[in-house]
Write an enzyme that holds these catalytic residues in place. Sequence first.
Site, mmCIF file in Angstrom:
data_model
loop_
_atom_site.group_PDB
_atom_site.id
_atom_site.type_symbol
_atom_site.label_atom_id
_atom_site.label_comp_id
_atom_site.label_asym_id
_atom_site.label_seq_id
_atom_site.Cartn_x
_atom_site.Cartn_y
_atom_site.Cartn_z
ATOM 1 C CG HIS A 323 8.964 6.085 2.219
ATOM 2 N ND1 HIS A 323 7.821 6.602 1.658
ATOM 3 C CD2 HIS A 323 8.628 5.673 3.461
ATOM 4 C CE1 HIS A 323 6.843 6.527 2.545
ATOM 5 N NE2 HIS A 323 7.300 5.956 3.642
ATOM 6 C CE LYS A 503 7.921 15.808 -9.700
ATOM 7 N NZ LYS A 503 7.359 14.565 -9.194
ATOM 8 N NE ARG A 504 13.083 19.376 -0.976
ATOM 9 C CZ ARG A 504 13.701 19.310 0.193
ATOM 10 N NH1 ARG A 504 13.054 18.975 1.283
ATOM 11 N NH2 ARG A 504 14.986 19.592 0.294
ATOM 12 C CE LYS A 509 11.428 14.151 -5.726
ATOM 13 N NZ LYS A 509 10.123 13.465 -5.832
ATOM 14 C CB THR A 610 1.834 11.367 -3.471
ATOM 15 O OG1 THR A 610 2.740 12.321 -2.909
ATOM 16 C CG2 THR A 610 1.965 10.035 -2.765
ATOM 17 C CE LYS A 614 0.107 15.574 -3.162
ATOM 18 N NZ LYS A 614 1.349 16.278 -2.763
HETATM 19 C C1 LIG Z 1 2.606 15.939 -2.829
HETATM 20 C C2 LIG Z 1 3.688 16.844 -2.404
HETATM 21 C C3 LIG Z 1 5.021 16.473 -2.572
HETATM 22 C C4 LIG Z 1 5.423 15.171 -3.221
HETATM 23 O O1 LIG Z 1 5.517 15.357 -4.623
HETATM 24 P P1 LIG Z 1 6.192 14.240 -5.536
HETATM 25 O O2 LIG Z 1 5.939 14.743 -6.922
HETATM 26 O O3 LIG Z 1 5.486 12.962 -5.268
HETATM 27 O O4 LIG Z 1 7.626 14.214 -5.190
HETATM 28 C C5 LIG Z 1 6.007 17.345 -2.169
HETATM 29 N N1 LIG Z 1 5.701 18.533 -1.633
HETATM 30 C C6 LIG Z 1 4.434 18.940 -1.460
HETATM 31 C C7 LIG Z 1 4.166 20.281 -0.880
HETATM 32 C C8 LIG Z 1 3.386 18.110 -1.839
HETATM 33 O O5 LIG Z 1 2.122 18.508 -1.655
#
Ligand SMILES: *Cc1c(COP(=O)(O)O)cnc(C)c1O
Length: 766
Positions: A323, A503-504, A509, A610, A614
């Site tokens: 990952h 995101k985290r 990032k 991901t 979304k």
């Molecule tokens: C989808 C999701 C992530 C992952 O987000 P990335 O932008 O891909 O890092 C992290 N936290 C939550 C709550 C999510 O739904």
Amino acid sequence: MKGAFIIMKETSMKEIETILTGICKKEIEQCSYEELYAALLCVTEEESKKHIMPVKKRKLYYISAEFLIGKLLSNNLINLGLYDAVKACLEAHGKSMTALEEMDSEPSLGNGGLGRLAACFLDSLATLKLPGDGIGLRYHCGLFRQKFEQRSQSELPDFWLSGDKWVKKSEETYTVSLAGKNYTARLYRLAVTGYEGRTNYLNLFDLDTVDASVIKDGISFDKTDIAKNLTLFLYPDDSDEEGKLLRVYQQYFMVSAGAQMILSECEERGSNCHDLYDYAAIQINDTHPSMVIPELIRLLGEKGIDFEEAVEIVTKVCAYTNHTILAEALEKWPKHYLDTVVPQLIPIIEKLDKLVRERTGDTSAVIIDDAGIVHMAHMDIHFTHSTNGVAALHTEILKNSELNQFFKLYPDKFNNKTNGITFRRWLLKCNPRLTDWIESLIGAEFKKDASKLEELGSYAEDESVLKQLADIKHENKEVLARWLEHTQHISVNPDSVFMIQSKRLHEYKRQQLNLLYLIHQYFEIKTGHIPPAAVTAIFGAKAAPAYTTAKDIIHALLTLSKVIEEDSEVSKWIQIVFVENYNVTAAEKMIPACDLSEQISLASKEASGTGNMKFMLNGALTLGTLDGANVEIAEAVGNENIYIFGQSSNQVIRRYAHGDYLAGEWYEADANIRRAIDFLTSPVMINSGTKEKLARLKKELTEKDWFQTLPDFNAYIVRKNQAIADYALNPTEWARKALVNISKAGFFSSDRTIEEYNRDIWHLDE
Ligand SMILES: *Cc1c(COP(=O)(O)O)cnc(C)c1O
């Protein structure tokens, strides 16, 4: 057609009414929400049992330290085909579905993308009627709950289990030896429903003796008393030795109980263990469950299978997903940790290391290196039959640079499985307006077959359709505005551009790049350069408790938010909102309301992402670097429907190889960069924030900037301002781009991803 649909809805609504009044023994109007919630739990439980299917032979076990599954009530009702009827029934009796949803507690079993991927995969497995269970841990407090105090993150334990009704205790236990002492692992199970599919399980292990009273203030606790703390938290602070040891304890506890369960299930289905491959496929989600390899070899040995055969069996059964290419995330444990926690595995790991040394003369591929460090990923690659990356670019980088020595050894093991998301949660559940609208245009088939979304493309020139799409987005922005008002007492303007980065919090990032942009715009407005539209910059992110720079970035954003709020000249145009405690529940509110999706990681560093998928699915346009799955999103939608900027991954990799990036030079040479960074420690910022933290962040950016924020700064400003201008000046064209994004999102369904895993790696029974 439409008429028939309504009649069906009405009959099942009557059925639901009969069932609910039957369970509650009174009229729905007379029921409390607690009674209705309990009744609906019964209904979903009964209904999901009806979809349990026998496993013929081979079943998948997806082992993961995290499953970020989100609230379950609505999702299960949707998957079981009951949601519309339940909602209609409740509303007909003056009850609200939203109130019931709020009673559901969000399981805290994951921390970010990796755990969310595992959750999407479980949904798709069940939807595709594939036999596949998850294996993980039942963390009592999961990841911490984030709270902002004095514009900084603080952490509280999240006692989610106290409100949980989904995870069921079983009578099944397994004995796990930790540091030479036996512990009893108890199995808990959670039913995973599929959309018109089957029911699988998420198996979570725990110790009966875990005791939350060892938690002191915040999330600190005595890390030495394993019997009491083993499964209290997900990823307990690993900044010290005891924290790291605790992770090893957790990992072995999970895989040992998991491996015993797998073997006993397979034996029950008729396996003699020599033929384990016919009964089991095991997917190792990142390196956290890697010890399942030596553990299975050990258990097979106990059953009389010799080492060589056991190695062969395990290699055939197991597959590994990588990952990340961030070196610090590829787990390596000092051998003495393993000596302490799992002495029973040491002879096996040493034999595996010896095998590797016989196979290859390349010392960079060994399991135990000369410094006595055990490389978990290396063990995974040697002793599984498949290593996959999670987006096309990521897999290429693994093959050509990060894991090149392994690719040369095993070219056939390497494969790509671009991540995906479940459209049930990330469209049907979180965006009912958009879902119904899509259905009115192209019918309902897209719910099972995401590729059908392509049919939306034929409306790209239909202005009335585009107007409807823009209206839906606006309504979703109003919904988010009400939610922010309700939960955080923040009011936002739904007519502004909603730009979301959630995101985290991690330097790669680059939330700090977004921060510097916002400071830049602050100055632009101050000097009379008024933007074409007001913007609301929305963030959601937790920082790891021991990650100082990440916490400093949160502090800087919260401080800037306050500074701008108090400046009437600037606050007309910019508002910064930081959503507290970002989790799946918050994501489901934020994503449908987004105009511009910020996917601005340093190219080559984000394995896939991901979140990007979304947002795209919900009609946001992406502002992003050519990183992770952004590359495939750009290919799918075409360059005119996405905002790409910044260095390419090759440029970044070259810069790292030359080691010639000096942040200080960029800072000195560029007046815009200097102005933005210097503002961090300006009197107005220090007046509202903490000088020490702001100065520390400035130092980080000017002296280190390991993730190369500064070289992409000007390109980011240009691209983002172009996006804002496009939004403001040509709303129809913006809606057309959004429609194209939705229509091309089908590829990013986790149903497609799971079909590929099954076709290339698992070969499960159908
Ligand atoms: C989808 C999701 C992530 C992952 O987000 P990335 O932008 O891909 O890092 C992290 N936290 C939550 C709550 C999510 O739904």
